[in-house]
Design a protein around this motif. Structure first.
Motif, mmCIF file in Angstrom:
data_model
loop_
_atom_site.group_PDB
_atom_site.id
_atom_site.type_symbol
_atom_site.label_atom_id
_atom_site.label_comp_id
_atom_site.label_asym_id
_atom_site.label_seq_id
_atom_site.Cartn_x
_atom_site.Cartn_y
_atom_site.Cartn_z
ATOM 1 N N ARG A 271 3.391 -1.468 -8.442
ATOM 2 C CA ARG A 271 4.412 -0.436 -8.673
ATOM 3 C C ARG A 271 4.268 0.604 -7.575
ATOM 4 O O ARG A 271 3.235 1.251 -7.458
ATOM 5 C CB ARG A 271 4.251 0.200 -10.049
ATOM 6 C CG ARG A 271 5.351 1.223 -10.359
ATOM 7 C CD ARG A 271 5.337 1.647 -11.820
ATOM 8 N NE ARG A 271 6.377 2.631 -12.085
ATOM 9 C CZ ARG A 271 6.196 3.956 -11.971
ATOM 10 N NH1 ARG A 271 5.005 4.444 -11.636
ATOM 11 N NH2 ARG A 271 7.189 4.788 -12.221
ATOM 12 N N VAL A 272 5.298 0.725 -6.775
ATOM 13 C CA VAL A 272 5.239 1.633 -5.629
ATOM 14 C C VAL A 272 5.430 3.071 -6.104
ATOM 15 O O VAL A 272 6.449 3.410 -6.704
ATOM 16 C CB VAL A 272 6.291 1.269 -4.574
ATOM 17 C CG1 VAL A 272 6.171 2.196 -3.361
ATOM 18 C CG2 VAL A 272 6.131 -0.183 -4.131
ATOM 19 N N THR A 273 4.419 3.879 -5.833
ATOM 20 C CA THR A 273 4.449 5.302 -6.150
ATOM 21 C C THR A 273 4.030 6.077 -4.911
ATOM 22 O O THR A 273 3.543 5.499 -3.930
ATOM 23 C CB THR A 273 3.479 5.629 -7.294
ATOM 24 O OG1 THR A 273 2.138 5.334 -6.846
ATOM 25 C CG2 THR A 273 3.793 4.809 -8.548
ATOM 26 N N ALA A 274 4.191 7.407 -4.980
ATOM 27 C CA ALA A 274 3.771 8.232 -3.846
ATOM 28 C C ALA A 274 2.284 8.077 -3.584
ATOM 29 O O ALA A 274 1.835 8.015 -2.426
ATOM 30 C CB ALA A 274 4.122 9.699 -4.120
ATOM 31 N N GLU A 275 1.490 7.968 -4.644
ATOM 32 C CA GLU A 275 0.053 7.785 -4.482
ATOM 33 C C GLU A 275 -0.253 6.450 -3.807
ATOM 34 O O GLU A 275 -1.090 6.377 -2.898
ATOM 35 C CB GLU A 275 -0.641 7.835 -5.853
ATOM 36 C CG GLU A 275 -2.150 7.609 -5.774
ATOM 37 C CD GLU A 275 -2.790 7.400 -7.141
ATOM 38 O OE1 GLU A 275 -4.033 7.470 -7.209
ATOM 39 O OE2 GLU A 275 -2.060 7.132 -8.119
ATOM 40 N N ALA A 276 0.431 5.390 -4.227
ATOM 41 C CA ALA A 276 0.199 4.073 -3.639
ATOM 42 C C ALA A 276 0.620 4.037 -2.182
ATOM 43 O O ALA A 276 -0.059 3.439 -1.333
ATOM 44 C CB ALA A 276 0.945 3.009 -4.438
ATOM 45 N N VAL A 277 1.741 4.677 -1.869
ATOM 46 C CA VAL A 277 2.218 4.721 -0.478
ATOM 47 C C VAL A 277 1.203 5.422 0.407
ATOM 48 O O VAL A 277 0.879 4.953 1.510
ATOM 49 C CB VAL A 277 3.596 5.412 -0.404
ATOM 50 C CG1 VAL A 277 3.956 5.739 1.041
ATOM 51 C CG2 VAL A 277 4.665 4.521 -1.024
ATOM 52 N N GLU A 278 0.672 6.537 -0.061
ATOM 53 C CA GLU A 278 -0.313 7.271 0.726
ATOM 54 C C GLU A 278 -1.561 6.422 0.959
ATOM 55 O O GLU A 278 -2.108 6.377 2.074
ATOM 56 C CB GLU A 278 -0.682 8.574 0.014
ATOM 57 C CG GLU A 278 -1.613 9.477 0.800
ATOM 58 C CD GLU A 278 -1.007 9.915 2.134
ATOM 59 O OE1 GLU A 278 -1.786 10.119 3.106
ATOM 60 O OE2 GLU A 278 0.237 10.037 2.229
ATOM 61 N N ALA A 279 -2.025 5.734 -0.083
ATOM 62 C CA ALA A 279 -3.217 4.882 0.055
ATOM 63 C C ALA A 279 -2.939 3.699 0.982
ATOM 64 O O ALA A 279 -3.812 3.267 1.742
ATOM 65 C CB ALA A 279 -3.664 4.394 -1.314
ATOM 66 N N ALA A 280 -1.723 3.163 0.923
ATOM 67 C CA ALA A 280 -1.382 1.992 1.732
ATOM 68 C C ALA A 280 -1.344 2.297 3.221
ATOM 69 O O ALA A 280 -1.457 1.386 4.049
ATOM 70 C CB ALA A 280 -0.035 1.425 1.287
ATOM 71 N N ARG A 281 -1.207 3.570 3.591
ATOM 72 C CA ARG A 281 -1.168 3.907 5.013
ATOM 73 C C ARG A 281 -2.474 3.543 5.722
ATOM 74 O O ARG A 281 -2.488 3.372 6.943
ATOM 75 C CB ARG A 281 -0.853 5.394 5.185
ATOM 76 C CG ARG A 281 0.529 5.751 4.710
ATOM 77 C CD ARG A 281 1.029 7.059 5.262
ATOM 78 N NE ARG A 281 2.327 7.377 4.695
ATOM 79 C CZ ARG A 281 3.468 6.807 5.044
ATOM 80 N NH1 ARG A 281 3.470 5.880 5.996
ATOM 81 N NH2 ARG A 281 4.605 7.151 4.469
ATOM 82 N N ALA A 282 -3.553 3.415 4.969
ATOM 83 C CA ALA A 282 -4.826 3.003 5.568
ATOM 84 C C ALA A 282 -4.753 1.585 6.127
ATOM 85 O O ALA A 282 -5.608 1.182 6.921
ATOM 86 C CB ALA A 282 -5.941 3.098 4.540
ATOM 87 N N PHE A 283 -3.716 0.829 5.721
ATOM 88 C CA PHE A 283 -3.592 -0.568 6.153
ATOM 89 C C PHE A 283 -2.496 -0.761 7.200
ATOM 90 O O PHE A 283 -2.184 -1.896 7.557
ATOM 91 C CB PHE A 283 -3.302 -1.451 4.935
ATOM 92 C CG PHE A 283 -4.406 -1.477 3.923
ATOM 93 C CD1 PHE A 283 -5.424 -2.420 3.991
ATOM 94 C CD2 PHE A 283 -4.443 -0.531 2.903
ATOM 95 C CE1 PHE A 283 -6.450 -2.427 3.065
ATOM 96 C CE2 PHE A 283 -5.471 -0.537 1.962
ATOM 97 C CZ PHE A 283 -6.472 -1.489 2.047
ATOM 98 N N THR A 284 -1.906 0.334 7.679
ATOM 99 C CA THR A 284 -0.795 0.185 8.627
ATOM 100 C C THR A 284 -1.229 0.249 10.087
ATOM 101 O O THR A 284 -0.497 -0.221 10.960
ATOM 102 C CB THR A 284 0.274 1.276 8.384
ATOM 103 O OG1 THR A 284 -0.323 2.569 8.544
ATOM 104 C CG2 THR A 284 0.878 1.145 6.995
ATOM 105 N N ASP A 285 -2.385 0.804 10.360
ATOM 106 C CA ASP A 285 -2.856 0.932 11.742
ATOM 107 C C ASP A 285 -3.687 -0.292 12.095
ATOM 108 O O ASP A 285 -4.914 -0.287 12.033
ATOM 109 C CB ASP A 285 -3.684 2.205 11.905
ATOM 110 C CG ASP A 285 -4.082 2.434 13.362
ATOM 111 O OD1 ASP A 285 -3.452 1.816 14.244
ATOM 112 O OD2 ASP A 285 -5.026 3.204 13.600
#
Length: 401
Positions: A271-285
């Motif tokens: 479930r995509v939430t603001a908290e999940a989006v912020e945590a997922a940024r660790a996997f974008t670089d």
């Protein structure tokens, strides 16, 4: 390691280690593999999944003494090569990879010659007790496929390699197999697309294989199934929201050999939430593609990278889930704000435990160098050991973690 009772050979992909040149791969083979063997298979032969770049193939083909040195090292250390990862042709560590991982694709002579070289090496260094497999790319990066002629060009090169494998077996008695790996955003992505390609394009090309290999068509029909199949990367298919047991049954029903069953787990934001989006940024670089599939209101949308999917949510927040092609340790299920697709690995190996699907089993979590620090459990050798213990537990049914 051979798990016995027809359950297959299990190891991990040395794609996780430095190996863009033969000097690097040789060093990794001598540094890390013995440490892992000592932890998980101290008293039995240990299987090696060897990453061979085009540069490494050039070195080994050109130097018989180096091939002999490699074989002597394997024999002396109770190791045996059962599969080669020949998907990445060029560099895979230390710099941006992204779409370049698919180049050169299967329209090219370079891809075909490279794969034939891998086959020749495997016939020489692998033991007679195994039929070694070659893991290869899903024909082409989908945006590059301009039409039917492009796919036909890929198929012609695949047939050239199969003809080489037929001749290699005739000369040496060694059967080497080619395992094509479907992947998100590629020409072969879904299981349905893969079944269609094999049954409507590759298998009907038996007369062309007969011409190339100098064999009767009746023999060519069997040779295609004998030498060409798939790598079923569980993580790739889970990213596409496939029902994993159903996908495996489709391949079996179509008579398409699963030459490698690959344990890989992907990121799953249920479930995509603001908290999940912020945590997922660790996997974008990351230097790798992170193809992402969104499911929203029963519809799926595909993105080339995770950051594209996160940006889409920011522009239009709403209830949805995301699955991302970012390999995470297979023994993990809960990553805090989101989960992994470990459940799909468990489903696949439950099927394999009941009816063995493949002779070659492999763990492919090559992302150690780009994992967020919080997911690095001990050193790399311990991380690999935990993955092997987990998957061996699934195959044997003892649930070892």
């Amino acid at each position: 390691m051979d798990l016995g009772a027809g359950r297959g050979h299990l190891s991990y992909s040395t794609l996780v280690h430095a190996g863009d040149t033969w000097a690097e791969m040789d060093a990794s083979l001598r540094t890390h593999v013995p440490a892992v063997k000592a932890a998980v298979s101290p008293d039995q032969p240990f299987a090696v999944s060897l990453r061979l770049s085009a540069a490494s193939v050039g070195t080994l083909i050109g130097d018989p003494r180096e091939r002999g040195r490699l074989k002597s090292y394997l024999d002396a250390n109770d190791l045996y090569v059962y599969t080669v990862n020949a998907f990445p042709y060029g560099p895979f560590k230390g710099g941006p990879v992204k779409e370049r991982v698919y180049e050169p694709d299967w329209t090219t002579d370079d891809r075909a010659r490279y794969t034939m070289g891998v086959a020749d090496i495997l016939a020489e260094i692998s033991p007679p007790s195994v039929h070694p497999s070659i893991q290869t790319a899903p024909l082409a990066y989908r945006p590059n496929v301009t039409g039917e002629a492009y796919v036909d060009a890929c198929t012609r090169q695949v047939l050239r390699v199969v003809a080489h494998l037929v001749g290699l077996e005739r000369r040496t008695g060694r059967r080497v197999t080619l395992a094509i790996e479907p992947e998100p955003h590629c020409y072969l992505e879904t299981t349905d697309e893969t079944v269609t390609y094999f049954t409507e394009r590759l298998y009907p090309a038996a007369p062309e294989l007969a011409r190339l290999a100098g064999i009767p068509v009746s023999e060519a029909i069997g040779a295609l199934r004998r030498h060409v199949g798939v790598v079923f990367d569980i993580g790739h298919q889970a990213v596409g929201f496939e029902d994993i047991p159903d996908s495996l049954r489709k391949l079996v029903a179509a008579g398409i050999p699963i030459f490698k069953l690959q344990a890989a787990a992907a990121l799953w934001i249920s479930r995509v939430t603001a908290e999940a989006v912020e945590a997922a940024r660790a996997f974008t670089d990351t230097i790798y593609l992170s193809q992402t599939v969104e499911r929203r209101d029963g519809r799926t949308t595909r993105y080339l990278d995770l950051e594209d999917a996160l940006y889409a949510w920011e522009k239009d927040p709403g209830d949805r889930e995301l699955r991302t092609h970012f390999h995470v340790p297979v023994f993990l299920d809960d990553l805090g704000p989101f989960r992994t697709t470990r459940f799909a690995v468990e489903e696949a190996f439950r099927m394999h435990r009941e009816t063995p699907l493949s002779e070659h089993l492999e763990i492919e979590t090559y992302t150690w160098d780009v994992l967020p620090p919080g997911l690095k459990h001990g050193g790399i050798d311990d991380y690999v050991r935990r993955e092997l213990d987990f998957v061996r537990g699934l195959v044997l049914g003892d649930g070892a973690v």
